[in-house]
Design an enzyme around this catalytic site. Structure first.
Site, PDB file in Angstrom:
ATOM      1  N   SER A  54       0.835  -1.194   0.000  1.00 27.56           N
ATOM      2  CA  SER A  54       0.000   0.000   0.000  1.00 27.56           C
ATOM      3  C   SER A  54       0.877   1.254   0.000  1.00 27.56           C
ATOM      4  CB  SER A  54      -0.962  -0.031   1.192  1.00 27.56           C
ATOM      5  OG  SER A  54      -1.946   0.972   1.080  1.00 27.56           O
TER       6      SER A  54
ATOM      7  N   ASP B  65      -9.876  -3.865  -5.543  1.00 28.41           N
ATOM      8  CA  ASP B  65      -9.206  -2.738  -4.907  1.00 28.41           C
ATOM      9  C   ASP B  65      -9.460  -1.484  -5.755  1.00 28.41           C
ATOM     10  OD1 ASP B  65      -7.501  -0.886  -3.770  1.00 28.41           O
ATOM     11  OD2 ASP B  65      -5.684  -2.078  -3.989  1.00 28.41           O
TER      12      ASP B  65
ATOM     13  N   HIS C 289      -8.387  -4.385  -0.845  1.00 32.71           N
ATOM     14  CA  HIS C 289      -7.116  -3.779  -0.462  1.00 32.71           C
ATOM     15  C   HIS C 289      -6.637  -4.380   0.860  1.00 32.71           C
ATOM     16  CE1 HIS C 289      -4.093  -0.649  -0.994  1.00 32.71           C
ATOM     17  NE2 HIS C 289      -4.147  -0.436   0.307  1.00 32.71           N
TER      18      HIS C 289
END
Length: 337
Positions: free
Chosen positions: A170, A277, A307
């Site tokens: 991320s 995502d 995610h």
């Protein structure tokens, strides 16, 4: 009103509740999360296959690293032929929340150390808005320079500095990318540390214009678009928008020269994601951008998911570990021999 703005405003989700922060009148934030943390275990019970310990690398900024070392390696010869590849890992959290000692990140790094038979160095960097970007990038690069010069025995004795990979999840994927772009032009200054590639796991990238996946998943319950917007507002330099190069590396700028350097160095890049995502279109765009510049890049994009799915779904984590193993071995042929 454009359809894009209408859809953006249709959400009733509170982004601060999703991120688990409270904004304060003075522009600061209060972090409300109570996620579990795991202490380092330099001398764990025998059933735990990985040793771990924390080392402060900058007391003034409180930047530190957690080192993960497979226990089996400490019982074998430390000759150069038996040294393990080195993975430098940057945790996620939108640049604003989370830390390297969260149980989810600790367990993920522990599993990588075991399954990949690698030494993992997980970096704790400064967070925004107290320290806006590029502070996290500065800390990421500082960690690399600390590694190259350290006398820490777990690294000098067991890690193969000639087989180093930058990895992040991320926001950490964004950090790994920008740290790599920065140090690519100064590789001689990192010797004996030699970077072989970058692994960007669901990297956090953005842009002013909404992507199709952002519009499709605007009210996503894990990372809604309004939460991403808040994270960028808190982390980008004051006055910058989401087309700043920190958020959107594909914008025109000096990155082409750096990508040419990465190409000439022979670095390989892996980008992973999933179509559940909202960031997936940003991630595939970065893959195409690197491909156009001639960089050796591979994308792995799964159906479904969300995610951060690999941190909560063991089967997804296992599949990702398998991809990592193939990528690392293909980037360092001697390891596969």
């Amino acid at each position: 009103m454009s359809p894009e703005i209408a859809q953006t405003q249709s959400t009733n989700i509170d982004p601060y509740q999703i991120i688990q922060i409270t904004p304060n009148p003075d522009g600061s934030i209060t972090r409300n999360s109570n996620w579990s943390k795991t202490p380092a275990t330099p001398d764990p019970p025998h059933h735990i296959p990985v040793l771990s310990k924390d080392v402060i690398i900058n007391q003034s900024t409180n930047v530190w690293v957690r080192i993960f070392l497979p226990r089996r390696q400490t019982l074998e010869s430390s000759s150069s032929n038996n040294k393990l590849p080195l993975i430098v890992f940057y945790h996620g959290g939108g640049f604003v929340i989370c830390s390297a000692d969260l149980s989810a990140f600790h367990n993920f790094c522990l599993n990588m150390a075991v399954e990949l038979q690698a030494v993992v160095v997980s970096v704790e960097y400064r967070l925004a808005p107290e320290n806006r970007l590029p502070a996290a990038y500065d800390d990421a690069v500082e960690a690399l320079h600390w590694i190259k010069a350290t006398q820490e025995e777990w690294l000098t004795k067991y890690a193969d500095f000639s087989k180093c990979f930058l990895m992040g999840s991320s926001a950490g994927g964004n950090i790994a990318c920008h740290a790599g772009l920065r140090v690519a032009t100064e590789v001689d200054n990192l010797l004996p540390l030699q970077i072989k590639g970058m692994i960007l796991h669901q990297p956090f990238f953005g842009g002013v214009k909404r992507s199709s996946s952002e519009l499709r998943l605007i009210n996503d319950m894990v990372l809604p678009v309004c939460a991403s917007d808040v994270l960028w507002d808190l982390s980008l330099p004051l006055g910058a928008d989401r087309d700043h190069e920190y958020s959107n590396p594909t914008v025109e700028g000096g990155s082409k020269v750096v990508l040419d350097k990465i190409k000439s160095l022979g670095w390989k890049v892996m980008v992973t994601g999933c179509d559940g995502d909202p960031l997936v279109d940003r991630q595939t765009e970065v893959v195409k951008w690197m491909e156009q510049k001639g960089v050796q890049v591979v994308g792995h994009f799964a159906e479904g998911g969300f995610h951060g799915v690999e941190f909560v779904n063991p089967s997804k984590a296992e599949a990702m570990i398998s991809q990592l193993k193939d990528f690392i071995f293909s980037s360092t042929p001697k390891l596969a021999a």
